[in-house]
Each structure stands twice: as structure tokens, then as C-alpha cells.
Scaffold this active site. Structure first.
Site, mmCIF file in Angstrom:
data_model
loop_
_atom_site.group_PDB
_atom_site.id
_atom_site.type_symbol
_atom_site.label_atom_id
_atom_site.label_comp_id
_atom_site.label_asym_id
_atom_site.label_seq_id
_atom_site.Cartn_x
_atom_site.Cartn_y
_atom_site.Cartn_z
ATOM 1 C CG ASN A 64 26.857 10.165 10.706
ATOM 2 O OD1 ASN A 64 27.493 9.719 11.661
ATOM 3 N ND2 ASN A 64 26.553 9.448 9.653
ATOM 4 C CG PHE B 255 32.327 12.946 6.585
ATOM 5 C CD1 PHE B 255 31.696 13.107 7.809
ATOM 6 C CD2 PHE B 255 31.804 12.031 5.685
ATOM 7 C CE1 PHE B 255 30.553 12.387 8.126
ATOM 8 C CE2 PHE B 255 30.661 11.295 5.990
ATOM 9 C CZ PHE B 255 30.033 11.484 7.216
ATOM 10 C CB ILE C 34 34.480 10.924 0.916
ATOM 11 C CG1 ILE C 34 34.687 10.919 2.432
ATOM 12 C CG2 ILE C 34 35.179 9.728 0.264
ATOM 13 C CD1 ILE C 34 33.992 9.780 3.170
ATOM 14 C CD1 TRP D 97 26.843 13.432 -5.296
ATOM 15 C CD2 TRP D 97 25.154 14.858 -4.916
ATOM 16 N NE1 TRP D 97 26.184 13.626 -6.481
ATOM 17 C CE2 TRP D 97 25.141 14.500 -6.284
ATOM 18 C CE3 TRP D 97 24.183 15.741 -4.454
ATOM 19 C CZ2 TRP D 97 24.194 14.993 -7.177
ATOM 20 C CZ3 TRP D 97 23.252 16.234 -5.348
ATOM 21 C CH2 TRP D 97 23.262 15.852 -6.685
ATOM 22 C CB SER E 159 25.917 15.939 4.604
ATOM 23 O OG SER E 159 25.257 14.931 3.893
ATOM 24 C CG ASN F 84 -4.439 -1.968 5.588
ATOM 25 O OD1 ASN F 84 -3.757 -1.836 4.566
ATOM 26 N ND2 ASN F 84 -5.581 -1.328 5.774
ATOM 27 C CB ALA G 98 -5.282 10.594 -0.783
ATOM 28 C CD GLU H 223 27.956 7.724 6.378
ATOM 29 O OE1 GLU H 223 28.917 6.943 6.305
ATOM 30 O OE2 GLU H 223 28.055 8.870 6.813
HETATM 31 O O1 GRA Z 1 45.965 -4.105 1.530
HETATM 32 P P1 GRA Z 1 46.097 -2.640 1.326
HETATM 33 O O2 GRA Z 1 47.114 -1.967 2.189
HETATM 34 O O3 GRA Z 1 46.181 -2.286 -0.118
HETATM 35 O O4 GRA Z 1 44.716 -2.026 1.874
HETATM 36 C C1 GRA Z 1 43.478 -2.352 1.233
HETATM 37 C C2 GRA Z 1 42.487 -2.752 2.292
HETATM 38 O O5 GRA Z 1 43.059 -3.609 3.249
HETATM 39 C C3 GRA Z 1 42.931 -1.034 0.746
HETATM 40 O O6 GRA Z 1 42.162 -0.487 1.837
HETATM 41 C C4 GRA Z 1 42.115 -1.406 2.911
HETATM 42 N N1 GRA Z 1 40.752 -1.445 3.438
HETATM 43 C C5 GRA Z 1 40.436 -1.321 4.717
HETATM 44 N N2 GRA Z 1 41.168 -1.122 5.797
HETATM 45 C C6 GRA Z 1 40.550 -1.046 6.971
HETATM 46 C C7 GRA Z 1 39.631 -1.619 2.700
HETATM 47 N N3 GRA Z 1 38.558 -1.604 3.511
HETATM 48 C C8 GRA Z 1 39.034 -1.428 4.756
HETATM 49 C C9 GRA Z 1 38.438 -1.337 6.033
HETATM 50 N N4 GRA Z 1 37.117 -1.410 6.192
HETATM 51 N N5 GRA Z 1 39.224 -1.145 7.097
HETATM 52 C C10 GRA Z 1 42.080 -1.134 -0.492
HETATM 53 O O7 GRA Z 1 41.099 -2.113 -0.227
HETATM 54 P P2 GRA Z 1 40.061 -2.571 -1.302
HETATM 55 O O8 GRA Z 1 39.206 -3.589 -0.679
HETATM 56 O O9 GRA Z 1 40.795 -2.913 -2.587
HETATM 57 O O10 GRA Z 1 39.237 -1.217 -1.541
HETATM 58 P P3 GRA Z 1 38.258 -0.805 -2.706
HETATM 59 O O11 GRA Z 1 37.758 -2.015 -3.436
HETATM 60 O O12 GRA Z 1 38.886 0.289 -3.486
HETATM 61 O O13 GRA Z 1 37.024 -0.132 -1.895
HETATM 62 C C11 GRA Z 1 36.344 -0.772 -0.897
HETATM 63 C C12 GRA Z 1 34.953 -0.162 -0.665
HETATM 64 C C13 GRA Z 1 34.059 -0.310 -1.886
HETATM 65 C C14 GRA Z 1 34.365 -0.934 0.501
HETATM 66 C C15 GRA Z 1 35.111 1.341 -0.325
HETATM 67 O O14 GRA Z 1 35.573 2.088 -1.413
HETATM 68 C C16 GRA Z 1 33.812 1.935 0.183
HETATM 69 O O15 GRA Z 1 33.492 1.816 1.355
HETATM 70 N N6 GRA Z 1 33.036 2.611 -0.684
HETATM 71 C C17 GRA Z 1 31.824 3.290 -0.285
HETATM 72 C C18 GRA Z 1 32.053 4.742 -0.133
HETATM 73 C C19 GRA Z 1 31.126 5.388 0.855
HETATM 74 O O16 GRA Z 1 30.647 4.790 1.795
HETATM 75 N N7 GRA Z 1 30.915 6.664 0.673
HETATM 76 C C20 GRA Z 1 30.132 7.413 1.581
HETATM 77 C C21 GRA Z 1 30.323 8.828 1.338
HETATM 78 S S1 GRA Z 1 29.969 9.884 2.706
HETATM 79 C C22 GRA Z 1 28.295 9.938 2.836
HETATM 80 O O17 GRA Z 1 27.580 9.209 2.268
HETATM 81 C C23 GRA Z 1 27.764 10.983 3.748
HETATM 82 C C24 GRA Z 1 26.369 10.702 4.200
HETATM 83 C C25 GRA Z 1 26.063 11.432 5.420
HETATM 84 C C26 GRA Z 1 24.932 10.817 6.227
HETATM 85 O O18 GRA Z 1 23.777 10.878 5.760
HETATM 86 O O19 GRA Z 1 25.179 10.273 7.308
#
Ligand code: GRA
Length: 383
Positions: free
Chosen positions: A88, A122, A124, A155, A157, A279, A338, A361
Site C-alpha cells: 500500500n 503517506f 496524513i 502512526w 507506516s 467448532n 493454547a 485506512e
Molecule cells: O463540498 P466541499 O467542497 O466542501 O467538499 C467536501 C466533500 O465533498 C469536503 O470533502 C469532500 N469529500 C470528498 N470528495 C471526494 C469528502 N469525502 C470525499 C470523497 N470520498 N471524495 C469535506 O467533506 P466532509 O464530508 O465534510 O468531510 P469530513 O466530515 O471532514 O470527513 C470525512 C471523512 C470522515 C470520511 C474523512 O475525514 C475520512 O475519511 N476520515 C478517515 C481518515 C482515514 O482514513 N485515515 C487513514 C489514515 S492512513 C492509514 O491508516 C495508513 C494505513 C496503512 C495500511 O495499513 O494500509
């Protein structure tokens, strides 16, 4: 509706399975114990084209598609979940560059990521911004020399080993999420401190903090326009979420296979423990959850291959696959008792690794939020 895989996809899956069983699985326990990141695995996977299935040939990819990507990741994760994280970290930045980068950025940075030469990441998440991406505090200040980054990511990766990656920072704090910008930064410059962090699972996937202090990047590091960062981030997460979901399928399958095999060997009370209905109940549930999740994840990949929106379907797939992996790891632990709890056997690793899929993610709650808000008509997931 066609549930079959093409001959080409079967060949890709078989290649990934053979590679994973030969090159990854035998050392998985030791890599986990020693928290060993194996760059040579990255180079080998790069050579086999594992990172290039969704990238055009002109940038070093093979265009086999998203379903191919998912099949490869599932096989790798079945052998060792931590290694699929590395996949990823190469594909995520490469795809963001492909989608939002200039021709020069694509030519410069995508091919070394696909070859596994340049280790990607990445950045974030921050100490006060996990699920709430818009709450990040890192800033990028423009000057005549480029952009100066200040802030702290956590955090991340590959933080201890990455040569570069996507960095998200505010170029204009007053504009809320519309002031966020995305950069592709190479880390071979002053102003970056790294600190490795310890976690419960994914031991062979290094993780840590990146602290930027007046970290100066050339202006060519900007991806898209200033203010495009939130859009880039949401788009990127949709791709890496799918890949992550495929990883969870691999863990679910590995745990189920171990449970089935043990049920057929272990004798208690004069019979194989597979004869016991309690099971059997676990095995049946494991299989139903895993197969349902697989179809959901493959559907999301298939939609991407049809150039159709798949944010909603990706969230449903990621949620289901993470739950299936945890159900299977937990069930396998119960069945192996165990032996499951012992670090001499892989079940406890599956159990630790499975947990990560409910956190990374987009946590399970973020996926549920995306799914429910869409259903209720409050916020469309596919836009
Ligand atoms: O209308 P606008 O121009 O204000 O735009 C809004 C919306 O249309 C604005 O963003 C736009 N938008 C999108 N545009 C295209 C929102 N979602 C999308 C989309 N999917 N595609 C703001 O929108 P909103 O709905 O008000 O946003 P929000 O409430 O601030 O956040 C939404 C949300 C909670 C879904 C978002 O913040 C989110 O996905 N949070 C989760 C963060 C995450 O997944 N972090 C992962 C970190 S990396 C990681 O974990 C690495 C792991 C590695 C591995 O193991 O693979």
C-alpha cells in the site's frame, strides 16, 4: 453477472500465491519477532509488477487492473499481513501522483516506487487528527525557495524507512479543508526527524512519527493546486482502503485455513475436534463472513476497473473484511486453544495483525459512518 476470474487474473493470483508461499511465509514468524522490514522483498515484488497493476505502462506499470491488485494483496497478506502494508505504501503515493501529478512528477517519482527502489509512505495522521483529517495542524508556508513544512505526523507506516511520500499540510489555515494541500516530498533534506513507534501487530511493518521543522521542499513538490489536498486525500484513501481490505481477506483466509487444518488433526475425547458442533459452528461462520467480504471487496475492485465510482462499495468491503479477519482470528484462537495463544504458532500473529484492520485506512466506525450517512441521504459516498 460473472463471478469467474479471467485466465489472466488466475495467472496473476497464482504467481502471487507462489511468491508469497515461497518468499514471504517461511520467514514471517522470524520477521515478526525481529520486527524486520525486508527491502529485498519490496524489490522482488516490484520486479514481479505487484505495485504496477493500476499504473499505465509508460510509468512502469502493467495495467492489469484493480482486481489484480486485490488478488495480489490478498495472497501476500495471507502469508504475512505486515508485508501487504508495504504494498500500500508503494501503490498509494504512485496512484495519487498518477491522478493529480504533472507529467514531470509522474515520470520522476512513479517508476522508482513501482520498482520498490524508493520506499514510499503517506503522512496524513497527526496526534490530534486521526479520523478527522480536516483537523490536521501541519502547515506548508510558501516562500521564494518552495514550501516550508512544520508539524508532526504520527502512526505513519514506513516512517522509519521511507525515502519519500505524500505529505498533507495546510497552505491556508483559514480556508478549513479547502486550505489543505498535498505534496510529494523526498525525505533526503534537512528538517525531518523520525521516531519509530511500537505497536501490537504488523511488527515487520515499521511505523512511527515524522516531525517536520522548517523542512523545505521545492515548489514542484505540490500535487495539483494549493487547496486540493482534501480532495487528493479522500481520493487516495479510497484506493488504499481497497488495498487494505484485500489484506484483511488474506488474514481471514489464513486464520480459517489454520483452524480447519487443526480441526482435522487434533484429537480430544477420542475424536477429531472438527467433529464437535461448536467448532463446526465457528468454521461455518468464518467461511460465511470471509466469502461475503471477498465478494464485496472484489465488487469494489471490479467497479474501479469499470471506471465507476466505488467509495461506498469500498467502505462496505473494508468494514466487512476487517470484521471477517477479526472473527476468523478470534475463532481460530478458540479452536487452537493454547496452541493458538502460543507464539510458536501463527494464530496469535493473525490475531494481532487482524486488529489493525479495524483501525487503519479509516477505522471501522468511519466506514460505518460513510455507509450510514449515504443510506440516510445525509452525505453521498460516491461523488
Ligand atoms: O463540498 P466541499 O467542497 O466542501 O467538499 C467536501 C466533500 O465533498 C469536503 O470533502 C469532500 N469529500 C470528498 N470528495 C471526494 C469528502 N469525502 C470525499 C470523497 N470520498 N471524495 C469535506 O467533506 P466532509 O464530508 O465534510 O468531510 P469530513 O466530515 O471532514 O470527513 C470525512 C471523512 C470522515 C470520511 C474523512 O475525514 C475520512 O475519511 N476520515 C478517515 C481518515 C482515514 O482514513 N485515515 C487513514 C489514515 S492512513 C492509514 O491508516 C495508513 C494505513 C496503512 C495500511 O495499513 O494500509
Amino acid at each position: 453477472m460473472d463471478f469467474g476470474l479471467s485466465d489472466e487474473l488466475i495467472a496473476v493470483r497464482d504467481l502471487a500465491r507462489e511468491f508469497s508461499e515461497k518468499e514471504i511465509a517461511p520467514a514471517a514468524a522470524q520477521d515478526d519477532k525481529e520486527k524486520r522490514f525486508r527491502k529485498e522483498l519490496l524489490l522482488k515484488m516490484g520486479e514481479l509488477g505487484f505495485f504496477g497493476t493500476v499504473i499505465p505502462e509508460k510509468y512502469g506499470g502493467n495495467e492489469l487492473g484493480y482486481l489484480a491488485m486485490v488478488l495480489i494483496t490478498e495472497e501476500v497478506a495471507r502469508a504475512h499481513s505486515a508485508v501487504r502494508v508495504a504494498i500500500n505504501m508503494q501503490i498509494g503515493p504512485a496512484l495519487a501522483l498518477l491522478q493529480f501529478g504533472t507529467e514531470e512528477q509522474k515520470q520522476q517519482w512513479i517508476p522508482p516506487l513501482l520498482r520498490g527502489e524508493s520506499v514510499g509512505c503517506f503522512a496524513i495522521t497527526e496526534p490530534d487528527a486521526g479520523s478527522d483529517v480536516a483537523a490536521i495542524k501541519t502547515t506548508a508556508t510558501k516562500s521564494a525557495d518552495g514550501y516550508k513544512i512544520n508539524g508532526s505526523k504520527i502512526w505513519i507506516s514506513n516512517a522509519p524507512v521511507a525515502d519519500g511520500g505524500l505529505v498533507y499540510a495546510y497552505t491556508d489555515k483559514n480556508e478549513k479543508h479547502r486550505g489543505l494541500s498535498a505534496f510529494y516530498a523526498t525525505f533526503d533534506r534537512p528538517g525531518l526527524t523520525r521516531r519509530a513507534l511500537e505497536t501490537m501487530g504488523a511488527q515487520a511493518s515499521p511505523i512511527g512519527e515524522l516531525t517536520f521543522e522548517d523542512f523545505l521542499m521545492p515548489k514542484e513538490s505540490l500535487l495539483g493546486q494549493e487547496g486540493d489536498g482534501f480532495k487528493v486525500c479522500m481520493w487516495q484513501l479510497n484506493q488504499t482502503r481497497l488495498n487494505c481490505a484485500a489484506g484483511a481477506l488474506g488474514v481471514a483466509r489464513a486464520a480459517k485455513e489454520a483452524a480447519v487444518s487443526y480441526c482435522n488433526q487434533r484429537v480430544q475425547f477420542g475424536q477429531k475436534i472438527g467433529e464437535f458442533q461448536m467448532n463446526q459452528d465457528l468454521i461455518a461462520q468464518m467461511i460465511a463472513h470471509e466469502e461475503a467480504a471477498r465478494l464485496l471487496v472484489y465488487r469494489a475492485a471490479w467497479l474501479a476497473d469499470q471506471n465507476k465510482p466505488n467509495n461506498l462499495e469500498t467502505s462496505i468491503g473494508k468494514y466487512s473484511a476487517a470484521e471477517a479477519a477479526n472473527f476468523a482470528a478470534d475463532g481460530a484462537m478458540k479452536i487452537l486453544g493454547a496452541y493458538g495463544y502460543s507464539s510458536e504458532f501463527p494464530i496469535e500473529r493473525y490475531y494481532r495483525d487482524a486488529k489493525s484492520y479495524q483501525i487503519v485506512e479509516g477505522s471501522t466506525n468511519v466506514q460505518k459512518m460513510i455507509i450510514a450517512l449515504d443510506a440516510l441521504g445525509y452525505r453521498k459516498a460516491n461523488r
